[in-house]
Write a protein that holds these residues in place. Structure first.
Motif, short mmCIF file in Angstrom:
data_model
loop_
_atom_site.label_atom_id
_atom_site.label_comp_id
_atom_site.label_asym_id
_atom_site.label_seq_id
_atom_site.Cartn_x
_atom_site.Cartn_y
_atom_site.Cartn_z
N ARG A 62 0.83 -1.21 0.00
CA ARG A 62 0.00 0.00 0.00
C ARG A 62 0.86 1.25 0.00
O ARG A 62 0.60 2.19 -0.74
CB ARG A 62 -0.95 -0.02 1.20
CG ARG A 62 -1.87 1.20 1.23
CD ARG A 62 -2.86 1.19 2.38
NE ARG A 62 -2.25 0.78 3.60
CZ ARG A 62 -2.83 -0.04 4.49
NH1 ARG A 62 -4.01 -0.54 4.26
NH2 ARG A 62 -2.22 -0.37 5.60
N GLN A 63 1.92 1.25 0.80
CA GLN A 63 2.81 2.41 0.84
C GLN A 63 3.47 2.62 -0.51
O GLN A 63 3.55 3.75 -1.01
CB GLN A 63 3.85 2.20 1.93
CG GLN A 63 4.80 3.38 2.10
CD GLN A 63 5.81 3.14 3.22
OE1 GLN A 63 5.84 2.07 3.83
NE2 GLN A 63 6.63 4.13 3.46
N ALA A 64 3.95 1.55 -1.14
CA ALA A 64 4.60 1.66 -2.45
C ALA A 64 3.60 2.13 -3.52
O ALA A 64 3.94 2.97 -4.36
CB ALA A 64 5.20 0.32 -2.85
N GLY A 77 -14.59 9.05 -18.38
CA GLY A 77 -13.16 9.16 -18.10
C GLY A 77 -12.50 7.80 -18.02
O GLY A 77 -13.16 6.77 -18.00
N LEU A 78 -11.21 7.82 -17.98
CA LEU A 78 -10.39 6.61 -17.94
C LEU A 78 -9.89 6.42 -16.52
O LEU A 78 -9.40 7.36 -15.89
CB LEU A 78 -9.20 6.77 -18.89
CG LEU A 78 -8.19 5.63 -18.93
CD1 LEU A 78 -8.84 4.38 -19.50
CD2 LEU A 78 -6.99 6.04 -19.75
N ILE A 79 -10.02 5.21 -16.01
CA ILE A 79 -9.52 4.90 -14.68
C ILE A 79 -8.30 4.00 -14.84
O ILE A 79 -8.38 2.93 -15.42
CB ILE A 79 -10.59 4.19 -13.82
CG1 ILE A 79 -11.79 5.11 -13.63
CG2 ILE A 79 -10.00 3.76 -12.48
CD1 ILE A 79 -12.96 4.46 -12.94
N LEU A 80 -7.18 4.46 -14.35
CA LEU A 80 -5.96 3.68 -14.36
C LEU A 80 -5.81 3.02 -12.99
O LEU A 80 -5.91 3.68 -11.96
CB LEU A 80 -4.74 4.57 -14.66
CG LEU A 80 -4.79 5.30 -16.00
CD1 LEU A 80 -3.60 6.25 -16.12
CD2 LEU A 80 -4.81 4.31 -17.15
N VAL A 81 -5.56 1.72 -12.99
CA VAL A 81 -5.46 0.97 -11.75
C VAL A 81 -3.99 0.60 -11.54
O VAL A 81 -3.39 -0.05 -12.39
CB VAL A 81 -6.32 -0.31 -11.81
CG1 VAL A 81 -6.20 -1.11 -10.53
CG2 VAL A 81 -7.78 0.05 -12.10
N PRO A 82 -3.44 1.00 -10.42
CA PRO A 82 -2.03 0.69 -10.19
C PRO A 82 -1.84 -0.79 -9.90
O PRO A 82 -2.74 -1.47 -9.43
CB PRO A 82 -1.68 1.54 -8.96
CG PRO A 82 -2.97 1.73 -8.25
CD PRO A 82 -4.03 1.76 -9.33
N SER A 83 -0.66 -1.27 -10.19
CA SER A 83 -0.29 -2.64 -9.83
C SER A 83 1.07 -2.59 -9.15
O SER A 83 1.79 -1.59 -9.23
CB SER A 83 -0.28 -3.53 -11.06
OG SER A 83 0.67 -3.06 -11.98
#
Length: 119
Positions: A51-53, A103-109
């Motif tokens: 989560r921190q990263a 809109g576009l949702i970018l999901v982090p990995s």
């Protein structure tokens, strides 16, 4: 979900296909249990550092997009992504054409950093 199960069982034998496709409620329950076990074993112990990263990465990318614009940053998010005009293209084995009026949702990995082998 049915389409995903059909895809997942292709080439894996008729028995597996029947087991998953004949009782979608059971398949969903088994999948839920499997994901929960995976989370507990693999993700939960690492979640605080993950989560921190992820938060740091999202802040860094937001600053980059603000400074340089999405067109410049998108290819750095993934080598298969590109932006041309108002169109974002992602190279994929699946051909999908989507409008994103909201809109576009970018999901982090997150990928665990590689550790150097011990000498």
């Amino acid at each position: 979900m049915h389409a995903e199960l059909v895809d997942a069982t292709t080439g894996r034998g008729a028995e597996m296909g029947r087991r998953l496709l004949d009782d979608p409620d059971r398949a969903r329950s088994e999948a839920t249990d499997a994901v929960r076990r995976l989370w507990k074993a693999a993700v939960e112990p690492e979640w605080p550092s993950m989560r921190q990263a992820l938060r740091a990465e999202m802040l860094d990318r937001a600053i980059q997009v603000n400074r340089e614009g999405l067109r410049a940053v998108l290819p750095r998010l993934h080598h298969s992504a590109a932006c041309e005009g108002d169109t974002i293209t992602v190279e994929s084995t699946v051909d999908i054409d989507l409008d994103c009026p909201e809109g576009l949702i970018l999901v982090p990995s997150w990928t665990r950093p590689r550790r150097e082998p011990r000498p």
